[in-house]
Design an enzyme around this catalytic site. Structure first.
Site, PDB file in Angstrom:
ATOM      1  N   GLU A  95      29.450  25.122   7.578  1.00  0.00           N
ATOM      2  CA  GLU A  95      28.137  24.520   7.364  1.00  0.00           C
ATOM      3  C   GLU A  95      27.135  25.100   8.363  1.00  0.00           C
ATOM      4  O   GLU A  95      27.511  25.551   9.452  1.00  0.00           O
ATOM      5  CB  GLU A  95      28.282  22.991   7.516  1.00  0.00           C
ATOM      6  CG  GLU A  95      27.025  22.170   7.505  1.00  0.00           C
ATOM      7  CD  GLU A  95      26.248  22.185   6.185  1.00  0.00           C
ATOM      8  OE1 GLU A  95      26.003  23.279   5.648  1.00  0.00           O
ATOM      9  OE2 GLU A  95      25.862  21.098   5.719  1.00  0.00           O
ATOM     10  N   ASP A  99      23.400  17.183  11.133  1.00  0.00           N
ATOM     11  CA  ASP A  99      22.308  16.365  11.655  1.00  0.00           C
ATOM     12  C   ASP A  99      22.794  14.905  11.629  1.00  0.00           C
ATOM     13  O   ASP A  99      23.513  14.486  12.533  1.00  0.00           O
ATOM     14  CB  ASP A  99      21.086  16.623  10.767  1.00  0.00           C
ATOM     15  CG  ASP A  99      19.815  15.969  11.247  1.00  0.00           C
ATOM     16  OD1 ASP A  99      19.693  15.730  12.453  1.00  0.00           O
ATOM     17  OD2 ASP A  99      18.940  15.685  10.416  1.00  0.00           O
ATOM     18  N   GLY A 101      24.977  13.836   9.609  1.00  0.00           N
ATOM     19  CA  GLY A 101      26.395  13.916   9.250  1.00  0.00           C
ATOM     20  C   GLY A 101      26.660  13.437   7.820  1.00  0.00           C
ATOM     21  O   GLY A 101      27.784  13.524   7.335  1.00  0.00           O
ATOM     22  N   LEU A 104      27.794  16.350   5.252  1.00  0.00           N
ATOM     23  CA  LEU A 104      29.131  16.856   5.534  1.00  0.00           C
ATOM     24  C   LEU A 104      30.197  15.794   5.280  1.00  0.00           C
ATOM     25  O   LEU A 104      31.272  16.083   4.754  1.00  0.00           O
ATOM     26  CB  LEU A 104      29.170  17.316   6.996  1.00  0.00           C
ATOM     27  CG  LEU A 104      30.162  18.393   7.344  1.00  0.00           C
ATOM     28  CD1 LEU A 104      30.137  19.523   6.345  1.00  0.00           C
ATOM     29  CD2 LEU A 104      29.869  18.912   8.746  1.00  0.00           C
ATOM     30  N   LYS A 127      23.403  18.845  15.943  1.00  0.00           N
ATOM     31  CA  LYS A 127      22.440  17.952  16.615  1.00  0.00           C
ATOM     32  C   LYS A 127      23.148  16.628  16.851  1.00  0.00           C
ATOM     33  O   LYS A 127      22.910  15.649  16.140  1.00  0.00           O
ATOM     34  CB  LYS A 127      21.240  17.693  15.702  1.00  0.00           C
ATOM     35  CG  LYS A 127      20.295  18.830  15.521  1.00  0.00           C
ATOM     36  CD  LYS A 127      19.102  18.329  14.695  1.00  0.00           C
ATOM     37  CE  LYS A 127      18.273  19.463  14.184  1.00  0.00           C
ATOM     38  NZ  LYS A 127      17.207  19.006  13.256  1.00  0.00           N
ATOM     39  N   ASP A 155      16.258  26.624   6.682  1.00  0.00           N
ATOM     40  CA  ASP A 155      14.922  26.702   6.093  1.00  0.00           C
ATOM     41  C   ASP A 155      14.005  25.556   6.487  1.00  0.00           C
ATOM     42  O   ASP A 155      14.440  24.489   6.908  1.00  0.00           O
ATOM     43  CB  ASP A 155      15.034  26.666   4.575  1.00  0.00           C
ATOM     44  CG  ASP A 155      15.427  25.278   4.067  1.00  0.00           C
ATOM     45  OD1 ASP A 155      16.464  24.749   4.524  1.00  0.00           O
ATOM     46  OD2 ASP A 155      14.677  24.701   3.258  1.00  0.00           O
TER      47      ASP A 155
HETATM   48  P1  IMP Z   1      22.693  15.748   7.459  1.00  0.00           P
HETATM   49  O1  IMP Z   1      23.245  15.257   6.168  1.00  0.00           O
HETATM   50  O2  IMP Z   1      21.646  14.796   7.992  1.00  0.00           O
HETATM   51  O3  IMP Z   1      23.725  16.059   8.506  1.00  0.00           O
HETATM   52  O4  IMP Z   1      21.844  17.019   7.120  1.00  0.00           O
HETATM   53  C1  IMP Z   1      22.326  18.277   7.162  1.00  0.00           C
HETATM   54  C2  IMP Z   1      21.401  19.174   6.380  1.00  0.00           C
HETATM   55  O5  IMP Z   1      20.034  18.925   6.724  1.00  0.00           O
HETATM   56  C3  IMP Z   1      21.654  20.613   6.747  1.00  0.00           C
HETATM   57  O6  IMP Z   1      22.645  21.179   5.912  1.00  0.00           O
HETATM   58  C4  IMP Z   1      20.293  21.230   6.572  1.00  0.00           C
HETATM   59  O7  IMP Z   1      20.120  21.623   5.234  1.00  0.00           O
HETATM   60  C5  IMP Z   1      19.327  20.121   6.890  1.00  0.00           C
HETATM   61  N1  IMP Z   1      18.818  20.200   8.282  1.00  0.00           N
HETATM   62  C6  IMP Z   1      19.047  19.333   9.283  1.00  0.00           C
HETATM   63  N2  IMP Z   1      18.434  19.709  10.415  1.00  0.00           N
HETATM   64  C7  IMP Z   1      17.791  20.867  10.125  1.00  0.00           C
HETATM   65  C8  IMP Z   1      16.954  21.772  10.897  1.00  0.00           C
HETATM   66  O8  IMP Z   1      16.691  21.600  12.102  1.00  0.00           O
HETATM   67  N3  IMP Z   1      16.470  22.845  10.236  1.00  0.00           N
HETATM   68  C9  IMP Z   1      16.745  23.094   8.913  1.00  0.00           C
HETATM   69  N4  IMP Z   1      17.523  22.293   8.164  1.00  0.00           N
HETATM   70  C10 IMP Z   1      18.033  21.183   8.757  1.00  0.00           C
HETATM   71 MG    MG Z   2      22.449  22.837   4.466  1.00  0.00          MG
END
Ligand code: IMP
Ligand code: MG
Length: 173
Positions: A95, A99, A101, A104, A127, A155
């Site tokens: 991945e 962020d 989580g 994932l 993060k 992106d």
């Molecule tokens: P989560 O489900 O909150 O862990 O989000 C993960 C997804 O959010 C990643 O696969 C990215 O597509 C997007 N994402 C989270 N933080 C960033 C960032 O700082 N820059 C770009 N995409 C991010």
């Molecule tokens: Mg992504």
């Protein structure tokens, strides 16, 4: 909007990718490694990482995206999934960034339901302080604070994915 100077340079990224690939090559020696990239974000990290891994492996992808309704409830939509039987595979999910989580964790549970021989996670960026759902990350490129980054596959509004380095993205009025 402003793209700042690199947070991680091409050279720093290459060095870290090599270290991760060395560890993975050792850990998966003699196993049946299936490297699964989560698209789109992981495409650049994925291709660098698998090229640096020195043991046999097979490749596949998952195309997924998450829609945040609030800070803590996300819905994950899967557009393409692993096609083959994975019960004899040691699956490594690759991945771009973890962020909250939520993305994932959803993908992890979906794969676990198909009973792979083993399942581990490799994320280029983490993060940690933003985590909402506890998801085990076995290999991490870099831990970063709560900043929005672009480049190296990541992106903002589908742009900047082709930058070869990671940069902090600042939105200006
Ligand atoms: P989560 O489900 O909150 O862990 O989000 C993960 C997804 O959010 C990643 O696969 C990215 O597509 C997007 N994402 C989270 N933080 C960033 C960032 O700082 N820059 C770009 N995409 C991010
Ligand atoms: Mg992504």
């Amino acid at each position: 909007m402003v793209i700042g100077k690199p947070l991680f340079t091409v050279e720093q990224i290459q060095n870290r990718v090599r270290e991760l690939a060395d560890r993975i090559s050792e850990d998966y020696e003699g196993k049946n490694l299936l490297a699964v990239g989560i698209l789109k974000g992981a495409f650049m990290f994925y291709s660098d990482l698998v090229r640096a891994i020195r043991i046999p492996l097979t490749v596949d992808f998952i195309i997924a995206s998450s829609y945040m309704k609030t800070e803590t409830t996300g819905e994950v939509k899967v557009y393409y999934d692993i096609r083959e039987d994975i019960t004899d595979k040691d699956v490594l999910l690759i991945e771009d960034i973890v962020d909250s989580g939520i993305t994932l964790n959803h993908i992890r549970e979906r794969i676990l339901a198909r009973r792979p021989r083993s399942l581990k996670i490799c994320a280029f960026l983490d993060k940690k302080e933003r985590r909402v759902v506890d998801v085990p990350v076995d290999y991490t490129g870099f831990e970063i604070p709560n900043v929005f980054v672009v480049g190296y596959g990541l992106d903002y509004d589908n742009r900047f994915r082709n930058l070869p380095y990671i940069s902090i993205f600042k939105k200006t009025a």
